[in-house]
Design a protein around this motif. Sequence first.
Motif, PDB file in Angstrom:
ATOM      1  N   GLU A  82      44.626  39.884  47.428  1.00 56.40           N
ATOM      2  CA  GLU A  82      43.940  38.591  47.426  1.00 56.40           C
ATOM      3  C   GLU A  82      42.411  38.733  47.358  1.00 56.40           C
ATOM      4  OE1 GLU A  82      44.154  34.915  46.586  1.00 56.40           O
ATOM      5  OE2 GLU A  82      45.984  36.071  46.923  1.00 56.40           O
ATOM      6  N   GLN A 109      40.006  37.203  44.453  1.00 61.02           N
ATOM      7  CA  GLN A 109      38.867  36.304  44.726  1.00 61.02           C
ATOM      8  C   GLN A 109      37.592  36.814  44.057  1.00 61.02           C
ATOM      9  OE1 GLN A 109      39.018  33.523  46.334  1.00 61.02           O
ATOM     10  NE2 GLN A 109      41.083  33.598  47.218  1.00 61.02           N
ATOM     11  N   ASN A 138      37.646  36.565  40.297  1.00 61.78           N
ATOM     12  CA  ASN A 138      37.665  35.160  39.903  1.00 61.78           C
ATOM     13  C   ASN A 138      36.274  34.647  39.521  1.00 61.78           C
ATOM     14  OD1 ASN A 138      39.409  33.141  39.407  1.00 61.78           O
ATOM     15  ND2 ASN A 138      39.758  32.561  41.519  1.00 61.78           N
TER      16      ASN A 138
END
Lengths: 284, 256
Positions: free
Chosen positions: A3, A7, A10
Amino acid sequence: MFEPLYQLLNHLLPQALAGASFLNRALVGGLFLAAACGIVGVGVLGHRMSFFTNAVSHSSFAGVAVGLLAGVSPYVGLVGFAVLVGLGITALRRRGRLSGDATVGVVFSAVMALGIALLSAFRGLGREMLTYIYGDILALTEGEVYLAFGALIVAVAFSAIFFNRLALTAVSPEVARASGVRVAFLEYAHAALVAGIVAVAIRAVGLLFVTALLILPAATARNVARNQGSLFWWSAGLGAIAAVGGTIVSVYLNTSTGATVILLGTVMFGASVPLRLARKARNP
Amino acid sequence: MMPEPATEEIPAVRLANITVRLGNRVVLEDVTADVPAGVITAVIGPNGAGKTTLLKAILGLVPYEGRVTFPGFKNRPSFGYVPQALGVDEGSPLTVMDFLLLKLQRRPLWLGRRRSARDEARHQLGAMRAENLADRPLGVLSGGERQRVLLAAALAGRNGGPDILLLDEPASGIDAVGGELFAALLAELTEERGLTTVLVSHDLSVVSAHARRVVCLNRRLMGVGCASETISAETIAAMYGRDSSLFLHDHHPKEG
């Protein structure tokens, strides 16, 4: 598990696509695979195994077909068959009846013909095969991102144990043997590693491009690295940059992701050539 | 074939009925010879005579029939090897220091260089007057530089230097004077460090000047013994053909 990486990467995406989970998986999975290929590529170039990786990747026609016909997953067939082909080439080459590249050429032709024969006999296999010819990094599943991470761990672990011995064997197998390196074992283990990594990476970039994913970062790294130790870091890093950068560029330009990754890798190689020439001028 | 002279000392290496086949081709046939400890033994013969194969058999790098034993050692001896060719090109960033460290440290080079290994590498390079080459890429060295580096690497080891030093045509690619200097250095090292040295060579005058024992090969053993007796017109003709003759030339540069 990934994760935080999702992030982070992104932020590099255009606003409209930020948060698209398929892109996150492509970026992180691609990063892992390209870094693994970059690491393995150092040994592939050192041992002059470019043609070997080509033969192994093209054995995927037969591997996928055998996997499907045997009722196991095409992926298992692909990886298993690739490793067998890699070990087979190594065994034939070590017997020394044919020169190294002739051996690879013979096996290359044989596995390619077998794959095409199987595909033509069982026509339903053709569509499945397209995924492996071109690859599809944007279609990576969560499980495949874990598999890519596994490939990176294996590549790093192998390099932690065998990097020095592998480099010494590339310079001179006799010197390596005299220093206590088990050259035969190392050559088989290295062949199995390269074949396994190639097979796993085919899912992302396809069998046409996978050799480039191993060769380009390592070849660029040779032009910029100042010694054998930094070669490892450059190759892994340049592979990762090509994968992440190429994926993002492909999103902006709406081009094939696998092809864009390889094109970016080629541009980086081109940019590194003047550095090599400059170093050659210093060390005539 | 000359009979093997009786040796009082226990040999370092004993080759008994060594036969090597590559496919259907016999590369070495029934070679039996002793390599004495602590001196230079030269292996001579024409191209394709099986000289390199003999070194590889001693190392266990090729499958062979017969027995290779090391009567002079309690355990398997350690080896240093100076190869004829290197699989490294001009574009490789592998430096001379890297090359020695590949032998001297287990820690992968991408996790850094160990100080103790670096010191040992510098020491060995210094002994060969090659310290200044440490940071140069291995692929760009001249013939003479490369031979000094390869010798330094062969003498370097994690557990002290080697017991047996094997050299495959170490003087190829360097000029006659360089070859003579290299042979003299080798003789000095062999004596100083108590090495058992086996040297494949084409240069018979270097061999006769520095080798205590000569093994003449042409697939089979053509003769073995001390240099002056073994390098005879008869053995040369048997190895290289009837039209060959022995001409020993002086490598020393003229003074003045």
